[in-house]
Design a protein around this motif. Structure first.
Motif, PDB file in Angstrom:
ATOM      1  N   SER A   2       0.844  -1.332  -0.031  1.00  0.00           N
ATOM      2  CA  SER A   2       0.136  -0.065  -0.042  1.00  0.00           C
ATOM      3  C   SER A   2       0.758   1.190   0.124  1.00  0.00           C
ATOM      4  N   THR A   3       2.188   1.216   0.564  1.00  0.00           N
ATOM      5  CA  THR A   3       3.104   2.443   0.574  1.00  0.00           C
ATOM      6  C   THR A   3       4.117   2.291  -0.752  1.00  0.00           C
ATOM      7  N   HIS A   4       4.567   3.434  -0.951  1.00  0.00           N
ATOM      8  CA  HIS A   4       5.646   3.378  -2.076  1.00  0.00           C
ATOM      9  C   HIS A   4       6.795   2.643  -1.720  1.00  0.00           C
ATOM     10  N   LEU A   5       7.329   2.883  -0.310  1.00  0.00           N
ATOM     11  CA  LEU A   5       8.730   2.523  -0.144  1.00  0.00           C
ATOM     12  C   LEU A   5       8.405   0.821   0.365  1.00  0.00           C
ATOM     13  N   ILE A   6       9.520   0.145  -0.112  1.00  0.00           N
ATOM     14  CA  ILE A   6       9.481  -1.185   0.356  1.00  0.00           C
ATOM     15  C   ILE A   6      10.477  -1.307   1.457  1.00  0.00           C
ATOM     16  N   GLU A   7       9.987  -1.650   2.732  1.00  0.00           N
ATOM     17  CA  GLU A   7      11.019  -1.768   3.885  1.00  0.00           C
ATOM     18  C   GLU A   7      11.250  -3.457   4.494  1.00  0.00           C
ATOM     19  N   HIS A   8      12.246  -3.463   4.675  1.00  0.00           N
ATOM     20  CA  HIS A   8      12.829  -4.943   4.945  1.00  0.00           C
ATOM     21  C   HIS A   8      13.890  -5.109   6.100  1.00  0.00           C
ATOM     22  N   HIS A   9      13.397  -5.245   7.184  1.00  0.00           N
ATOM     23  CA  HIS A   9      14.773  -5.342   8.274  1.00  0.00           C
ATOM     24  C   HIS A   9      15.620  -4.026   8.103  1.00  0.00           C
ATOM     25  N   ALA A  25      13.541  -7.386  -7.401  1.00  0.00           N
ATOM     26  CA  ALA A  25      12.911  -8.545  -7.713  1.00  0.00           C
ATOM     27  C   ALA A  25      12.751  -9.556  -6.482  1.00  0.00           C
ATOM     28  N   LEU A  26      13.778  -9.637  -5.568  1.00  0.00           N
ATOM     29  CA  LEU A  26      13.676 -10.308  -4.378  1.00  0.00           C
ATOM     30  C   LEU A  26      12.783  -9.728  -3.077  1.00  0.00           C
ATOM     31  N   LEU A  27      12.824  -8.266  -3.214  1.00  0.00           N
ATOM     32  CA  LEU A  27      12.174  -7.746  -2.171  1.00  0.00           C
ATOM     33  C   LEU A  27      10.278  -7.659  -2.309  1.00  0.00           C
ATOM     34  N   GLN A  28      10.229  -7.698  -3.934  1.00  0.00           N
ATOM     35  CA  GLN A  28       8.878  -7.698  -4.392  1.00  0.00           C
ATOM     36  C   GLN A  28       8.097  -8.946  -4.081  1.00  0.00           C
ATOM     37  N   ASN A  29       9.086  -9.897  -3.898  1.00  0.00           N
ATOM     38  CA  ASN A  29       8.360 -11.307  -3.596  1.00  0.00           C
ATOM     39  C   ASN A  29       8.854 -12.038  -2.312  1.00  0.00           C
ATOM     40  N   PRO A  30       8.674 -11.183  -1.111  1.00  0.00           N
ATOM     41  CA  PRO A  30       9.175 -11.693   0.048  1.00  0.00           C
ATOM     42  C   PRO A  30       8.648 -13.018   0.412  1.00  0.00           C
ATOM     43  N   SER A  37      26.151 -10.848   4.255  1.00  0.00           N
ATOM     44  CA  SER A  37      25.875 -12.230   3.501  1.00  0.00           C
ATOM     45  C   SER A  37      24.660 -12.925   3.619  1.00  0.00           C
ATOM     46  N   ASP A  38      23.822 -12.485   4.563  1.00  0.00           N
ATOM     47  CA  ASP A  38      22.545 -13.301   4.531  1.00  0.00           C
ATOM     48  C   ASP A  38      21.278 -12.374   3.876  1.00  0.00           C
ATOM     49  N   VAL A  39      21.899 -11.249   3.207  1.00  0.00           N
ATOM     50  CA  VAL A  39      20.684 -10.675   2.530  1.00  0.00           C
ATOM     51  C   VAL A  39      20.006 -11.830   1.509  1.00  0.00           C
ATOM     52  N   LEU A  73      16.999 -24.975  -5.592  1.00  0.00           N
ATOM     53  CA  LEU A  73      15.640 -24.294  -6.062  1.00  0.00           C
ATOM     54  C   LEU A  73      15.862 -22.864  -6.343  1.00  0.00           C
ATOM     55  N   GLY A  74      16.665 -22.111  -5.628  1.00  0.00           N
ATOM     56  CA  GLY A  74      16.941 -20.784  -6.048  1.00  0.00           C
ATOM     57  C   GLY A  74      17.432 -19.871  -4.818  1.00  0.00           C
ATOM     58  N   TYR A  75      16.684 -18.577  -4.930  1.00  0.00           N
ATOM     59  CA  TYR A  75      16.976 -17.636  -3.874  1.00  0.00           C
ATOM     60  C   TYR A  75      15.936 -16.955  -3.077  1.00  0.00           C
ATOM     61  N   ARG A  76      16.055 -16.314  -2.130  1.00  0.00           N
ATOM     62  CA  ARG A  76      14.963 -15.684  -1.417  1.00  0.00           C
ATOM     63  C   ARG A  76      15.505 -14.620  -0.607  1.00  0.00           C
ATOM     64  N   ILE A  77      14.878 -13.553  -0.455  1.00  0.00           N
ATOM     65  CA  ILE A  77      15.460 -12.430   0.431  1.00  0.00           C
ATOM     66  C   ILE A  77      15.508 -12.679   2.029  1.00  0.00           C
ATOM     67  N   GLY A  78      16.802 -12.459   2.459  1.00  0.00           N
ATOM     68  CA  GLY A  78      17.163 -12.715   3.611  1.00  0.00           C
ATOM     69  C   GLY A  78      17.242 -11.580   4.530  1.00  0.00           C
ATOM     70  N   VAL A  79      17.999 -11.511   5.569  1.00  0.00           N
ATOM     71  CA  VAL A  79      18.040 -10.317   6.371  1.00  0.00           C
ATOM     72  C   VAL A  79      19.411  -9.860   6.083  1.00  0.00           C
ATOM     73  N   PRO A  80      19.479  -8.524   6.219  1.00  0.00           N
ATOM     74  CA  PRO A  80      20.672  -7.761   5.722  1.00  0.00           C
ATOM     75  C   PRO A  80      21.323  -7.546   7.227  1.00  0.00           C
ATOM     76  N   HIS A  81      22.828  -7.020   7.113  1.00  0.00           N
ATOM     77  CA  HIS A  81      23.549  -7.157   8.299  1.00  0.00           C
ATOM     78  C   HIS A  81      22.983  -6.054   9.381  1.00  0.00           C
ATOM     79  N   GLU A  82      23.427  -5.988  10.504  1.00  0.00           N
ATOM     80  CA  GLU A  82      23.152  -5.176  11.697  1.00  0.00           C
ATOM     81  C   GLU A  82      23.747  -4.050  11.445  1.00  0.00           C
ATOM     82  N   PRO A  83      23.297  -2.864  12.098  1.00  0.00           N
ATOM     83  CA  PRO A  83      23.891  -1.649  11.964  1.00  0.00           C
ATOM     84  C   PRO A  83      25.205  -1.925  12.724  1.00  0.00           C
ATOM     85  N   ALA A  84      26.258  -0.894  12.328  1.00  0.00           N
ATOM     86  CA  ALA A  84      27.840  -1.200  12.812  1.00  0.00           C
ATOM     87  C   ALA A  84      27.705  -0.620  14.147  1.00  0.00           C
TER      88      ALA A  84
END
Ligand code: CA
Length: 223
Positions: A123-130, A160-165, A203-205, A212-223
């Motif tokens: 519903s919103t424009h921005l895609i947010e993920h972790h 592509a990965l973020l649009q198909n979580p 490395s986990d993003v 099978l392929g690939y899916r979106i994971g979790v990006p690294h934590e703030p430094a």
């Protein structure tokens, strides 16, 4: 985002092609309904821009037929037919939006983004993920509020990965959303882009699902 442009006026087609490529879309262009139908069998497209007056068939007939085949990609009609009856006919045939010629390329791009957003259920424009954000219209990426510079292909891959979580996308599907049908693609191209995304975002993003392929994971934590 991979768009199929169906338009027999070559001047208009070239303008749209160049404009949308600048905005980061991958675009394939077909000038005939038959060629468009074939392209839809061959590749995966996130949206279609459809002219109605095509040399071999009316665009509405093509649209009705592909909807009948269960193809549900968003379709934006681009036409000089401006009567209410004609617009309603377009929407009845299964179009999601209708833009009159002449049109502004910025409006076309904005409407495509809005169709893609709706088709992915956001519903919103921005895609947010972790802590990761991606703006589909500007293609800006931030991680924990810091801007991240990605290449055009890396942006397309992340998009592509973020649009198909939660979904696993095969290497072939990812390749389809990054490259046009005629682009020569090196066999390890996707791996190179994935490597770069992991280097920049953690490395986990991108998670590899073996076989099978690939899916979106979790990006690294703030430094
Ligand atoms: Ca035409």
């Amino acid at each position: 985002m991979h768009v199929l442009l169906v338009e027999d006026d070559l001047l208009i087609a070239q303008g749209v092609l160049a404009g949308l490529q600048l905005q980061g879309f991958t675009v394939d262009h077909m000038a005939h309904a038959a060629a468009a139908e074939q392209a839809l069998q061959l590749g995966h497209f996130d949206a279609m821009i459809l002219d109605l007056g095509l040399p071999d068939e009316d665009g509405l007939q093509l649209l009705t037929r592909i909807r009948g085949q269960g193809k549900d990609l968003p379709v934006l009609i681009l036409s000089a037919r401006d009567s209410v009856v004609q617009r309603v006919a377009g929407l009845h045939a299964g179009a999601d939006d209708y833009l009159l010629k002449p049109f502004d390329l910025r409006e076309l791009a904005a409407r495509l983004h809005s169709l893609l957003r709706r088709s992915s259920g956001r519903s919103t424009h921005l895609i947010e993920h972790h802590g990761l954000t991606f703006d589909p219209s500007t293609r800006e990426v931030t991680l924990h509020e810091q801007p991240v510079i990605l290449s055009r292909r890396e942006q397309a891959l992340l998009s592509a990965l973020l649009q198909n979580p939660g979904q696993i996308l095969s290497a072939e599907q990812l390749q389809d959303s990054l490259y046009g049908l005629g682009d020569g693609v090196e066999s390890n191209a996707i791996n190179v882009h994935i490597y770069n995304l992991r280097r920049k975002l953690g490395s986990d993003v991108v998670k590899t699902v073996r076989g099978l392929g690939y899916r979106i994971g979790v990006p690294h934590e703030p430094a």
